[in-house]
Design a protein around this motif. Structure first.
Motif, PDB file in Angstrom:
ATOM      1  N   GLU A 138      -3.186  -5.824 -13.827  1.00  0.00           N
ATOM      2  CA  GLU A 138      -4.171  -5.868 -12.731  1.00  0.00           C
ATOM      3  C   GLU A 138      -3.581  -5.293 -11.446  1.00  0.00           C
ATOM      4  N   ILE A 139      -2.350  -5.689 -11.152  1.00  0.00           N
ATOM      5  CA  ILE A 139      -1.692  -5.201  -9.938  1.00  0.00           C
ATOM      6  C   ILE A 139      -1.481  -3.692 -10.027  1.00  0.00           C
ATOM      7  N   GLU A 140      -1.090  -3.220 -11.226  1.00  0.00           N
ATOM      8  CA  GLU A 140      -0.906  -1.772 -11.422  1.00  0.00           C
ATOM      9  C   GLU A 140      -2.227  -1.036 -11.193  1.00  0.00           C
ATOM     10  N   ALA A 141      -3.325  -1.606 -11.708  1.00  0.00           N
ATOM     11  CA  ALA A 141      -4.650  -0.993 -11.510  1.00  0.00           C
ATOM     12  C   ALA A 141      -5.010  -0.987 -10.027  1.00  0.00           C
ATOM     13  N   CYS A 142      -4.652  -2.060  -9.333  1.00  0.00           N
ATOM     14  CA  CYS A 142      -4.923  -2.155  -7.893  1.00  0.00           C
ATOM     15  C   CYS A 142      -4.137  -1.084  -7.133  1.00  0.00           C
ATOM     16  N   LYS A 196       2.998  -6.527  -1.665  1.00  0.00           N
ATOM     17  CA  LYS A 196       3.343  -5.141  -1.333  1.00  0.00           C
ATOM     18  C   LYS A 196       2.137  -4.223  -1.550  1.00  0.00           C
ATOM     19  N   THR A 197       1.420  -4.437  -2.651  1.00  0.00           N
ATOM     20  CA  THR A 197       0.250  -3.598  -2.968  1.00  0.00           C
ATOM     21  C   THR A 197      -0.881  -3.833  -1.967  1.00  0.00           C
ATOM     22  N   MET A 198      -1.106  -5.093  -1.589  1.00  0.00           N
ATOM     23  CA  MET A 198      -2.193  -5.407  -0.655  1.00  0.00           C
ATOM     24  C   MET A 198      -1.918  -4.867   0.740  1.00  0.00           C
ATOM     25  N   LYS A 199      -0.652  -4.796   1.120  1.00  0.00           N
ATOM     26  CA  LYS A 199      -0.289  -4.324   2.460  1.00  0.00           C
ATOM     27  C   LYS A 199      -0.373  -2.807   2.588  1.00  0.00           C
ATOM     28  N   LYS A 221       1.823 -22.073   3.646  1.00  0.00           N
ATOM     29  CA  LYS A 221       2.939 -22.746   2.975  1.00  0.00           C
ATOM     30  C   LYS A 221       3.771 -21.834   2.067  1.00  0.00           C
ATOM     31  N   TYR A 222       3.290 -20.596   1.777  1.00  0.00           N
ATOM     32  CA  TYR A 222       4.058 -19.718   0.887  1.00  0.00           C
ATOM     33  C   TYR A 222       5.003 -18.796   1.651  1.00  0.00           C
ATOM     34  N   GLY A 223       5.028 -18.915   2.977  1.00  0.00           N
ATOM     35  CA  GLY A 223       5.929 -18.084   3.772  1.00  0.00           C
ATOM     36  C   GLY A 223       5.162 -17.135   4.676  1.00  0.00           C
ATOM     37  N   THR A 224       5.864 -16.592   5.666  1.00  0.00           N
ATOM     38  CA  THR A 224       5.211 -15.760   6.672  1.00  0.00           C
ATOM     39  C   THR A 224       4.628 -14.467   6.107  1.00  0.00           C
ATOM     40  N   ASP A 225       5.211 -13.963   5.015  1.00  0.00           N
ATOM     41  CA  ASP A 225       4.696 -12.717   4.436  1.00  0.00           C
ATOM     42  C   ASP A 225       3.617 -12.969   3.381  1.00  0.00           C
ATOM     43  N   LYS A 226       3.318 -14.247   3.107  1.00  0.00           N
ATOM     44  CA  LYS A 226       2.317 -14.557   2.077  1.00  0.00           C
ATOM     45  C   LYS A 226       1.255 -15.530   2.603  1.00  0.00           C
ATOM     46  N   ILE A 227       0.867 -15.343   3.856  1.00  0.00           N
ATOM     47  CA  ILE A 227      -0.180 -16.178   4.438  1.00  0.00           C
ATOM     48  C   ILE A 227      -1.531 -15.797   3.828  1.00  0.00           C
TER      49      ILE A 227
END
Length: 278
Positions: free
Chosen positions: A102-106, A139-142, A190-196
């Motif tokens: 899915e991530i690869e397709a994204c 990384k993909t979403m950013k 709660k998952y960290g500053t890069d995963k809000i």
């Protein structure tokens, strides 16, 4: 026996529903009303693609045939990405294989459309159950900041937990409104500053099901939600993005289709033989 079960359910209906609603049901509903923003979306031209994956397996005696797929499909039906893998052996974690696909397709879609819609929950799929893929999806979403997760259902109990809620947040929003709109943005750090994760429940049309949208980061405001609803409204059917429906239909691996693979591979005659078991 089933008749007795049905009869007991009818007789105990009020008691059972009372447990579901809990002692602070009305208080929670009031809070849900305060958190709901009425908004009627208007159609905004945009090009979207829906992404979904599927996996299935069938076991022979000691061995299994497995298959996974992931697709990216535009609202007009054009398939942008079509990925698949299959094998004969032990696939301990085919759900993880499907999520990675899915991530690869994204990744292969973000540059081709205005908005990418991922089926499911960013919170439940990639930050918890598939946590090891979390950094990859972030990384993909950013890359283009145009990826949104869309979930038909939700079990999260974040917004009304402090009131003693028993059901998921979506249950209470469904009880306070049938009109288009969205819930105030809820931010999870709660998952960290890069995963809000910023999330909202939205309804695109009167009396259609509420869906959950999840965005990466905390920079999203109500104008962003309204703009997103306008874009989704343009290509949605029954309150659900049509591209995601197409993606689901294109990627689904049913038991019947897996049986066809068994037949094509000539394994039908091998079930139980020593060759298949080796």
């Amino acid at each position: 026996m089933l008749n007795t079960v049905y009869k007991d359910a009818i007789l105990n209906r009020d008691r059972m529903l009372g447990i579901l609603r809990g002692p602070k049901f009305e208080q929670i509903l009031q809070k849900a009303r305060e958190n709901w923003v009425e908004f009627m979306p208007t159609k905004e031209e945009t090009i979207t693609a829906g992404i979904d994956s599927s996996f299935n397996n069938t076991k022979f005696q000691g061995i299994e045939l497995w298959a996974t797929t992931a697709v990216s499909v535009k609202s007009d039906g054009e398939v942008l990405v079509d990925l698949h893998q299959s094998g004969l052996g032990t696939a301990d974690d085919i759900s993880s294989i499907a999520s990675k696909m899915e991530i690869e397709a994204c990744e292969k879609t973000v540059d081709s459309v205005d908005m990418v819609l991922m089926d499911g929950s960013l919170h439940s799929q990639l930050m918890t159950r598939q946590a090891k893929l979390g950094s990859l999806i972030v990384k993909t979403m950013k890359k283009k900041d145009n990826v949104i997760f869309v979930a038909k259902t939700s079990n999260t109990k974040k917004q009304f937990e402090k009131f003693g809620s028993l059901a998921g947040d979506i249950f209470y929003f469904n009880h306070v409104t049938n009109s288009p709109g969205f819930s105030k943005i809820f931010v999870e750090k709660k998952y960290g500053t890069d995963k809000i994760i910023s999330s909202t429940f939205v309804r695109l049309s009167d009396s259609t099901p509420i869906i959950k949208l999840e965005f990466l980061g905390d920079q999203h405001d109500e104008n962003k939600i309204k703009s997103t609803m306008n874009k989704l409204y343009k290509t949605s059917v029954g309150g659900y993005p049509y591209s995601l429906k197409l993606a689901h239909n294109n990627c689904k691996i049913s038991d019947k289709e897996l049986s066809k693979m068994v037949s094509l591979l000539g394994l039908s005659n091998e079930i139980g033989s020593r060759e298949v078991l080796s």
